[in-house]
Design an enzyme around this catalytic site. Sequence first.
Site, short mmCIF file in Angstrom:
data_model
loop_
_atom_site.label_atom_id
_atom_site.label_comp_id
_atom_site.label_asym_id
_atom_site.label_seq_id
_atom_site.Cartn_x
_atom_site.Cartn_y
_atom_site.Cartn_z
N HIS A 76 -1.74 3.13 -6.61
CA HIS A 76 -2.16 3.93 -5.47
C HIS A 76 -2.70 5.23 -6.05
O HIS A 76 -1.97 5.98 -6.70
CB HIS A 76 -0.96 4.25 -4.57
CG HIS A 76 -0.48 3.12 -3.72
ND1 HIS A 76 -0.07 1.92 -4.25
CD2 HIS A 76 -0.35 3.02 -2.37
CE1 HIS A 76 0.32 1.13 -3.26
NE2 HIS A 76 0.15 1.77 -2.10
N GLN A 109 7.39 3.92 -4.85
CA GLN A 109 6.91 4.57 -3.63
C GLN A 109 7.17 6.08 -3.63
O GLN A 109 6.35 6.87 -3.16
CB GLN A 109 7.58 3.93 -2.41
CG GLN A 109 7.35 4.63 -1.08
CD GLN A 109 5.95 4.41 -0.52
OE1 GLN A 109 5.67 3.35 0.01
NE2 GLN A 109 5.09 5.40 -0.65
N ASP A 118 -3.43 -3.63 3.48
CA ASP A 118 -2.42 -2.59 3.27
C ASP A 118 -1.17 -2.79 4.10
O ASP A 118 -0.08 -2.97 3.55
CB ASP A 118 -3.01 -1.20 3.51
CG ASP A 118 -2.19 -0.09 2.86
OD1 ASP A 118 -1.25 -0.42 2.13
OD2 ASP A 118 -2.48 1.08 3.09
N GLU A 123 -4.80 8.89 -2.73
CA GLU A 123 -4.82 8.61 -1.29
C GLU A 123 -4.55 9.92 -0.55
O GLU A 123 -3.47 10.15 -0.01
CB GLU A 123 -3.79 7.55 -0.91
CG GLU A 123 -3.95 7.08 0.53
CD GLU A 123 -2.89 6.09 0.97
OE1 GLU A 123 -3.02 5.56 2.09
OE2 GLU A 123 -1.94 5.83 0.21
N HIS A 136 1.77 -4.51 1.64
CA HIS A 136 3.17 -4.10 1.47
C HIS A 136 4.04 -5.05 2.27
O HIS A 136 4.41 -4.76 3.41
CB HIS A 136 3.36 -2.65 1.92
CG HIS A 136 2.68 -1.65 1.03
ND1 HIS A 136 3.32 -1.01 0.00
CD2 HIS A 136 1.40 -1.22 1.02
CE1 HIS A 136 2.46 -0.20 -0.61
NE2 HIS A 136 1.28 -0.32 0.00
N HIS A 178 -4.31 -5.90 -1.47
CA HIS A 178 -3.45 -4.72 -1.34
C HIS A 178 -2.64 -4.83 -0.05
O HIS A 178 -3.17 -4.66 1.05
CB HIS A 178 -4.28 -3.43 -1.33
CG HIS A 178 -3.45 -2.20 -1.42
ND1 HIS A 178 -3.35 -1.44 -2.56
CD2 HIS A 178 -2.65 -1.58 -0.50
CE1 HIS A 178 -2.54 -0.41 -2.35
NE2 HIS A 178 -2.09 -0.48 -1.09
#
Length: 430
Positions: free
Chosen positions: A210, A152, A309, A213, A59, A57
């Site tokens: 996701h 996103q 992340d 969260e 970005h 995971h």
Amino acid sequence: MFDLKITNATLPDGRTGVDIGVSAGRIAAVEANLGGDTGQTIDAAGQLVAPPFVDCHFHMDATLSLGQPRLNESGLLLDGIKIWGELKPLLTQEAVIERALAYCDLAVSQGLLAIRTHVDICDDRLLGVEALLEVKRLVAPYIDLQLVAFPQDGYYRYPGAVDLLTRALDMGVDVVGGIPHFERTMADGAASVKALCEIAAERGLLVDLHCDETDDPLSRHIETLSYETQRLDLGGRVTGSHLTSMHSMDNYYVSKLLPLMAEAGVAAIANPNINIVIQGRHDSYPKRRGMNRFPEILSYGIIAAFGQDCMMDPWYSLGQADMLEVANMGLHVAQMTGRDAMRQCFAAVTTGPAKILHLDGYGLDVGCKADMVLLQAADPIEAIRLKATRLAVIKGGKVISSSAPRAAKLDLPGRPSQLDPSKVGAMAAK
């Protein structure tokens, strides 16, 4: 005839004095006192040889963008999303590619040879998608890079995201992503989970959302994800990432939820470094830890892993592509300090995420790809404790990165002139 032979290695399962023979980019033999000619020999000297680290995971489209266009002074998740929204119109393909390649260089030096990265598709240009597809092509000889189409700003919340996600998948993105808790309503979030899973089922793709969260105990999209996984027969292909709402849920509900996840075959990812600082921001005291229930998840036989992340981006200003650092944080946050539990934390950055990514030929068995890391540590627990130096990183039987052993020179009366930190730890084991 072996192209490479590693001698006197310790393996993560506890075997010692093992030799590993490599031929044509594959592991050809794993046994003690391995004979035969070899082109190159590496003496592991009893230290740990592990399969490469895997980050399930990340970005990468945002990495190394810290401070652009401004710093996230609050450290809040939503402020990070806002800053990223300000940066997106300013991005260029060249800048994204340059930063991503620099990160991949660092990853290789850390023995991190497989990465699943979410790429934001809420941009009409799909600039990040194009950039990371190019990065994937460039790093293919040394990193397995898997891309997730990630809306996103919300699959339904962002105008045009439905079409943009389809376009991204048509361009060659590997995995269907989503963020149901960021939709405008809980109902929209649940609807997005259903739609995204149906897209994956139709296209034969993996899913990584996701999910929850948040500190809200009523954010329960992982339940919907488990239902859709079972309804569409997607077991083994679906992952729920973050799942931090679990730390706010009551025990009775979780006692129902975890069996549902196990039954459906949904995997789980925790991101301890980022969530320990992002979650619980509205709490005074007691203050929530902001992670999912990792030990309990494992106890149900659910495939689980730790992800990094972020690194030096609008959400997290630290990081160094070090999955041992992630395992170390996860170990502490989840209070997994038993011997077997610490070994599980090592597996959470190696074999666990490899299963989530469906990596072909991963491992140290005969026939696996000859991808390995020689660590300056005697075992997985010591590797986590020391965040061990990567003495050699091997891809396809070739050393692609190496580091000198960590050592300190001392000038102390009556004491050794050189200190190896791993030898200090060995004293405690006696």
